[in-house]
Design a protein around this motif. Structure first.
Motif, PDB file in Angstrom:
ATOM      1  N   ALA A  13     -12.072 -29.522 -18.334  1.00 57.72           N
ATOM      2  CA  ALA A  13     -12.302 -30.342 -17.152  1.00 57.72           C
ATOM      3  C   ALA A  13     -12.738 -29.470 -15.980  1.00 57.72           C
ATOM      4  O   ALA A  13     -12.195 -28.391 -15.761  1.00 57.72           O
ATOM      5  N   ARG A  14     -13.726 -29.956 -15.264  1.00 60.25           N
ATOM      6  CA  ARG A  14     -14.221 -29.194 -14.128  1.00 60.25           C
ATOM      7  C   ARG A  14     -13.220 -29.279 -12.983  1.00 60.25           C
ATOM      8  O   ARG A  14     -12.731 -30.371 -12.663  1.00 60.25           O
ATOM      9  N   PRO A  15     -12.875 -28.167 -12.360  1.00 63.15           N
ATOM     10  CA  PRO A  15     -11.900 -28.231 -11.265  1.00 63.15           C
ATOM     11  C   PRO A  15     -12.439 -29.034 -10.094  1.00 63.15           C
ATOM     12  O   PRO A  15     -13.644 -29.052  -9.825  1.00 63.15           O
ATOM     13  N   SER A  23      -8.980 -32.327   5.999  1.00 65.64           N
ATOM     14  CA  SER A  23     -10.375 -32.286   5.570  1.00 65.64           C
ATOM     15  C   SER A  23     -11.022 -33.663   5.640  1.00 65.64           C
ATOM     16  O   SER A  23     -12.223 -33.772   5.900  1.00 65.64           O
ATOM     17  N   LEU A  24     -10.242 -34.731   5.446  1.00 67.09           N
ATOM     18  CA  LEU A  24     -10.792 -36.076   5.586  1.00 67.09           C
ATOM     19  C   LEU A  24     -11.252 -36.325   7.016  1.00 67.09           C
ATOM     20  O   LEU A  24     -12.356 -36.829   7.255  1.00 67.09           O
ATOM     21  N   HIS A  71     -14.251 -26.790   7.167  1.00 71.49           N
ATOM     22  CA  HIS A  71     -13.373 -27.595   6.320  1.00 71.49           C
ATOM     23  C   HIS A  71     -13.660 -27.407   4.833  1.00 71.49           C
ATOM     24  O   HIS A  71     -13.112 -28.143   4.001  1.00 71.49           O
ATOM     25  N   GLY A  72     -14.524 -26.464   4.488  1.00 73.44           N
ATOM     26  CA  GLY A  72     -14.715 -26.099   3.096  1.00 73.44           C
ATOM     27  C   GLY A  72     -15.652 -26.969   2.293  1.00 73.44           C
ATOM     28  O   GLY A  72     -15.678 -26.864   1.064  1.00 73.44           O
ATOM     29  N   PHE A  73     -16.450 -27.811   2.954  1.00 73.08           N
ATOM     30  CA  PHE A  73     -17.371 -28.664   2.211  1.00 73.08           C
ATOM     31  C   PHE A  73     -18.696 -27.966   1.916  1.00 73.08           C
ATOM     32  O   PHE A  73     -19.355 -28.285   0.927  1.00 73.08           O
ATOM     33  N   ILE A  74     -19.116 -27.065   2.770  1.00 72.28           N
ATOM     34  CA  ILE A  74     -20.368 -26.337   2.572  1.00 72.28           C
ATOM     35  C   ILE A  74     -20.117 -24.858   2.843  1.00 72.28           C
ATOM     36  O   ILE A  74     -19.063 -24.481   3.369  1.00 72.28           O
ATOM     37  N   GLU A  75     -21.111 -24.042   2.501  1.00 70.99           N
ATOM     38  CA  GLU A  75     -21.011 -22.605   2.739  1.00 70.99           C
ATOM     39  C   GLU A  75     -22.409 -22.064   3.004  1.00 70.99           C
ATOM     40  O   GLU A  75     -23.414 -22.668   2.607  1.00 70.99           O
ATOM     41  N   PRO A  94     -16.388 -30.058  -6.829  1.00 71.35           N
ATOM     42  CA  PRO A  94     -16.478 -31.456  -6.400  1.00 71.35           C
ATOM     43  C   PRO A  94     -15.228 -31.889  -5.634  1.00 71.35           C
ATOM     44  O   PRO A  94     -14.129 -31.379  -5.865  1.00 71.35           O
ATOM     45  N   ASN A  95     -15.417 -32.825  -4.724  1.00 70.62           N
ATOM     46  CA  ASN A  95     -14.304 -33.352  -3.939  1.00 70.62           C
ATOM     47  C   ASN A  95     -13.753 -34.610  -4.586  1.00 70.62           C
ATOM     48  O   ASN A  95     -14.490 -35.411  -5.159  1.00 70.62           O
TER      49      ASN A  95
END
Length: 207
Positions: A13-15, A23-24, A71-75, A94-95
């Motif tokens: 399974a992909r983490p 983060s929301l 918030h860790g969504f992009i880099e 994935p979130n």
């Protein structure tokens, strides 16, 4: 008698990253969600390129990009661009959002509402774009917009149905590091979006 082949084990399974309250609140903004969608669907981009596509000021887009990164969504995509023109990409994990996590938290109720409404709007826009675009007969016959409304399921049965559907999609999804995947190497292949909505409907009194 030859040995029977060992049954192949399913891929691991992909983490995923479970979205928390902080983060929301960091994501639940119309422009930030549009930026994240473009980076998810079309790959890395600069603030200038995103601003042109979204009809926004570059400085405004840059501010929201930094917020998404915080918030860790992009880099930032290192090794590309300059100090003045940075490239951004979506992070590889994935979130996952579970609305039950925020059901009893009044401080996140507004953010959850914004997120869900914007998400549904994005899904709707993708479908209307597909319908309005010009596709050849092969692609037009391959896509589908379908619904099934005669099911009668319990919560456990609905969860099982969703799990089976997710497993089918997973079998057709190449591993992130699989550079030899024939589907992605095929020059006729295009990015495909699969949208799945499954939900209960309250009974209506027709008497």
């Amino acid at each position: 008698m030859p040995d029977e082949p060992e049954p192949s084990s399913p891929p691991p399974a992909r983490p995923t990253r479970r979205i928390d309250a902080r983060s929301l609140r960091g994501l639940a903004h119309p422009l930030r969600m549009n930026i994240l969608e473009l980076l998810s669907l079309d790959g890395p981009a600069t603030a200038t390129g995103l601003a042109e596509r979204l009809g926004e000021n570059t400085g405004t887009v840059s501010w929201h990009l930094r917020h998404l990164a915080e918030h860790g969504f992009i880099e930032e995509e290192t090794g590309r661009g300059t100090k003045r023109e940075r490239w951004w990409r979506r992070t590889g994990v994935p979130n996952e959002l579970n609305t039950a996590d925020f059901r009893d938290d009044p401080s996140t109720r507004g953010a959850l509402s914004v997120y869900l409404h914007e998400l549904v709007g994005q899904y709707f826009s993708r479908v209307t774009d597909y319908l309005n675009e010009d596709w050849d007969d092969g692609w037009r016959a391959s896509g589908t917009i379908s619904d099934w409304h005669d099911l009668r399921l319990t919560p456990d049965q609905l969860r099982a149905l969703n799990a089976e559907l997710m497993a089918v999609i997973a079998r057709h999804t190449p591993a992130p590091t699989d550079g030899a995947n024939t589907a992605t190497d095929d020059p006729e292949a295009l990015p495909v979006v699969v949208q799945l909505q499954s939900f209960p409907r309250k009974r209506r009194d027709t008497r």
